[in-house]
Motif scaffolding. Sequence first.
Motif, PDB file in Angstrom:
ATOM      1  N   GLY A 169      -0.750  -2.481  14.199  1.00 15.99           N
ATOM      2  CA  GLY A 169      -0.857  -2.609  12.748  1.00 15.99           C
ATOM      3  C   GLY A 169      -1.435  -3.953  12.332  1.00 15.99           C
ATOM      4  O   GLY A 169      -2.286  -4.033  11.438  1.00 15.99           O
ATOM      5  N   VAL A 170      -0.989  -5.019  12.975  1.00 11.02           N
ATOM      6  CA  VAL A 170      -1.493  -6.364  12.664  1.00 11.02           C
ATOM      7  C   VAL A 170      -2.982  -6.481  12.995  1.00 11.02           C
ATOM      8  O   VAL A 170      -3.776  -7.010  12.212  1.00 11.02           O
ATOM      9  CB  VAL A 170      -0.678  -7.429  13.427  1.00 11.02           C
ATOM     10  N   THR A 171      -3.367  -5.962  14.161  1.00 13.48           N
ATOM     11  CA  THR A 171      -4.773  -6.011  14.555  1.00 13.48           C
ATOM     12  C   THR A 171      -5.645  -5.262  13.559  1.00 13.48           C
ATOM     13  O   THR A 171      -6.700  -5.752  13.138  1.00 13.48           O
ATOM     14  CB  THR A 171      -4.957  -5.404  15.957  1.00 13.48           C
ATOM     15  N   GLY A 172      -5.212  -4.055  13.169  1.00 15.81           N
ATOM     16  CA  GLY A 172      -5.975  -3.277  12.209  1.00 15.81           C
ATOM     17  C   GLY A 172      -6.121  -3.984  10.881  1.00 15.81           C
ATOM     18  O   GLY A 172      -7.202  -3.981  10.274  1.00 15.81           O
ATOM     19  N   PHE A 173      -5.053  -4.621  10.405  1.00 11.22           N
ATOM     20  CA  PHE A 173      -5.114  -5.329   9.121  1.00 11.22           C
ATOM     21  C   PHE A 173      -6.100  -6.484   9.183  1.00 11.22           C
ATOM     22  O   PHE A 173      -6.936  -6.655   8.283  1.00 11.22           O
ATOM     23  CB  PHE A 173      -3.727  -5.848   8.735  1.00 11.22           C
ATOM     24  N   PHE A 174      -6.008  -7.297  10.231  1.00 13.88           N
ATOM     25  CA  PHE A 174      -6.896  -8.447  10.335  1.00 13.88           C
ATOM     26  C   PHE A 174      -8.357  -8.021  10.488  1.00 13.88           C
ATOM     27  O   PHE A 174      -9.267  -8.672   9.956  1.00 13.88           O
ATOM     28  CB  PHE A 174      -6.487  -9.351  11.500  1.00 13.88           C
ATOM     29  N   LEU A 175      -8.595  -6.949  11.202  1.00 18.65           N
ATOM     30  CA  LEU A 175      -9.968  -6.451  11.332  1.00 18.65           C
ATOM     31  C   LEU A 175     -10.552  -6.099   9.960  1.00 18.65           C
ATOM     32  O   LEU A 175     -11.678  -6.477   9.634  1.00 18.65           O
ATOM     33  CB  LEU A 175      -9.995  -5.206  12.225  1.00 18.65           C
ATOM     34  N   LEU A 197      -5.007  -8.525  -2.353  1.00 15.90           N
ATOM     35  CA  LEU A 197      -5.551  -7.213  -2.680  1.00 15.90           C
ATOM     36  C   LEU A 197      -5.326  -6.227  -1.540  1.00 15.90           C
ATOM     37  O   LEU A 197      -4.895  -5.081  -1.760  1.00 15.90           O
ATOM     38  CB  LEU A 197      -7.038  -7.332  -2.995  1.00 15.90           C
ATOM     39  N   LEU A 198      -5.603  -6.643  -0.316  1.00 14.77           N
ATOM     40  CA  LEU A 198      -5.464  -5.741   0.824  1.00 14.77           C
ATOM     41  C   LEU A 198      -3.997  -5.415   1.114  1.00 14.77           C
ATOM     42  O   LEU A 198      -3.685  -4.297   1.519  1.00 14.77           O
ATOM     43  CB  LEU A 198      -6.127  -6.355   2.056  1.00 14.77           C
ATOM     44  N   ARG A 199      -3.117  -6.377   0.905  1.00 16.22           N
ATOM     45  CA  ARG A 199      -1.691  -6.099   1.112  1.00 16.22           C
ATOM     46  C   ARG A 199      -1.175  -5.061   0.120  1.00 16.22           C
ATOM     47  O   ARG A 199      -0.215  -4.333   0.413  1.00 16.22           O
ATOM     48  CB  ARG A 199      -0.886  -7.394   0.981  1.00 16.22           C
ATOM     49  N   SER A 200      -1.791  -4.993  -1.059  1.00 12.53           N
ATOM     50  CA  SER A 200      -1.358  -4.017  -2.053  1.00 12.53           C
ATOM     51  C   SER A 200      -1.792  -2.598  -1.680  1.00 12.53           C
ATOM     52  O   SER A 200      -1.309  -1.632  -2.278  1.00 12.53           O
ATOM     53  CB  SER A 200      -1.929  -4.387  -3.432  1.00 12.53           C
ATOM     54  N   ARG A 201      -2.705  -2.473  -0.692  1.00 15.75           N
ATOM     55  CA  ARG A 201      -3.181  -1.147  -0.252  1.00 15.75           C
ATOM     56  C   ARG A 201      -3.101  -1.060   1.270  1.00 15.75           C
ATOM     57  O   ARG A 201      -4.053  -0.692   1.937  1.00 15.75           O
ATOM     58  CB  ARG A 201      -4.626  -0.930  -0.715  1.00 15.75           C
ATOM     59  N   ARG A 202      -1.928  -1.361   1.818  1.00 16.69           N
ATOM     60  CA  ARG A 202      -1.771  -1.435   3.272  1.00 16.69           C
ATOM     61  C   ARG A 202      -2.119  -0.121   3.974  1.00 16.69           C
ATOM     62  O   ARG A 202      -2.730  -0.121   5.038  1.00 16.69           O
ATOM     63  CB  ARG A 202      -0.340  -1.842   3.629  1.00 16.69           C
ATOM     64  N   MET A 203      -1.716   1.005   3.402  1.00 20.70           N
ATOM     65  CA  MET A 203      -1.981   2.284   4.056  1.00 20.70           C
ATOM     66  C   MET A 203      -3.491   2.552   4.124  1.00 20.70           C
ATOM     67  O   MET A 203      -3.994   3.069   5.121  1.00 20.70           O
ATOM     68  CB  MET A 203      -1.265   3.416   3.326  1.00 20.70           C
ATOM     69  N   LEU A 204      -4.194   2.216   3.066  1.00 18.22           N
ATOM     70  CA  LEU A 204      -5.653   2.349   3.062  1.00 18.22           C
ATOM     71  C   LEU A 204      -6.260   1.476   4.151  1.00 18.22           C
ATOM     72  O   LEU A 204      -7.153   1.904   4.894  1.00 18.22           O
ATOM     73  CB  LEU A 204      -6.201   1.941   1.687  1.00 18.22           C
ATOM     74  N   VAL A 205      -5.760   0.251   4.255  1.00 10.97           N
ATOM     75  CA  VAL A 205      -6.256  -0.704   5.257  1.00 10.97           C
ATOM     76  C   VAL A 205      -5.972  -0.198   6.663  1.00 10.97           C
ATOM     77  O   VAL A 205      -6.847  -0.234   7.538  1.00 10.97           O
ATOM     78  CB  VAL A 205      -5.607  -2.086   5.025  1.00 10.97           C
ATOM     79  N   TRP A 206      -4.761   0.283   6.912  1.00 12.96           N
ATOM     80  CA  TRP A 206      -4.400   0.757   8.252  1.00 12.96           C
ATOM     81  C   TRP A 206      -5.174   2.011   8.635  1.00 12.96           C
ATOM     82  O   TRP A 206      -5.526   2.189   9.805  1.00 12.96           O
ATOM     83  CB  TRP A 206      -2.900   0.999   8.338  1.00 12.96           C
TER      84      TRP A 206
END
Length: 249
Positions: A169-175, A197-206
Motif C-alpha cells: 500500500g505504501v509503495t503504491g501511494f508513493f508511486l 489531495l491524494l490522501r483524501s482519495r486513498r482508494m483511487l490512489v491504491w
Amino acid sequence: MRDLAAGFGYLLQGQRWVAAHRRRFGYALVPGLIALVLYLAAIVAVAWFVGDVVAWATPFADHWASPWQGVLRGFLDVLLLVLCLFLAVITFTALTLALGQPFYEALAGHVDRSLSPGDAPPGPGLSTWRMIKDGIALVLRAVVWGVVLFAAGFLPVVGQTVVPVVGIGVTGFFLVQELTTVAMQRRGIALRDQLTLLRSRRMLVWGFGIPLAAAFLVPFVAIVLMPGAVAGATLLTREALHEPTKPRT
C-alpha cells in the motif's frame, strides 16, 4: 470499491492513450531505459554483497549453533533485499521523472489539451530542479517508511503478514504521488497540498498504484509502462480535482 476500480481504469486508460500516440511519445521511453541500466547495476551489487553486510551487522551470531545462525542471517538477507526493492521502485520513478522532465511535462500537457481544448492548465513552467527537490523530499519519506517496515519485519507473525500488505500500500501511494507530480505542478499545486489531495482519495490512489507497483518489479515492464503511467496519473489528477476525464462532445 468504486474508487479502486476507477484508479485501475485510469492506469489502463493511460496505457491506451500512449499506445494511440506512440509515434509522438516514443521518446519518453529513453529516460526509463537510462534509469534501468543504473538500477540493474545497483541491484546486482546489493545482491552480491548482502550476505557480507548482514554478517558484518550481526557479529553476535558468529558463534551460534547450526541452524540458528543460518536462519537469522538468511531471514535478514531476504528482508534487506525486500527493503532495497521497495526503495528501488520508489526512487526509479523519481529518477526517471527527473531525467525525462521535459518529455513527461509535454506528455501531461497533451493529455490535458486532448480533454479540455482551450481550457487546459498552461503550466507554470516546470523546472528540473523543482522536480528533483520534490523527488528528494518524497524519497526521504519513503526511506523513513522503509526503515519502519524493515524494523517491523522482525515482529513475529505481524512481520510476515501485516507488514507486506502495508508495504504494498505504501509503495503504491508513493508511486502515484510521484507520477501525479507533473500534472499537479502544472496546476501550481505545492507538494504538501498534493499529499493532502491524494490522501483524501486513498482508494483511487491504491487502485492505480498497487498494480503498477507490482508491474514495476519487472525491470523492462517498468520502462514500457512509464509513459502510460504518467498519462494515467494525469487522468487521475483530473479526477481528484473534479476536472473532465473524457473528451468533450
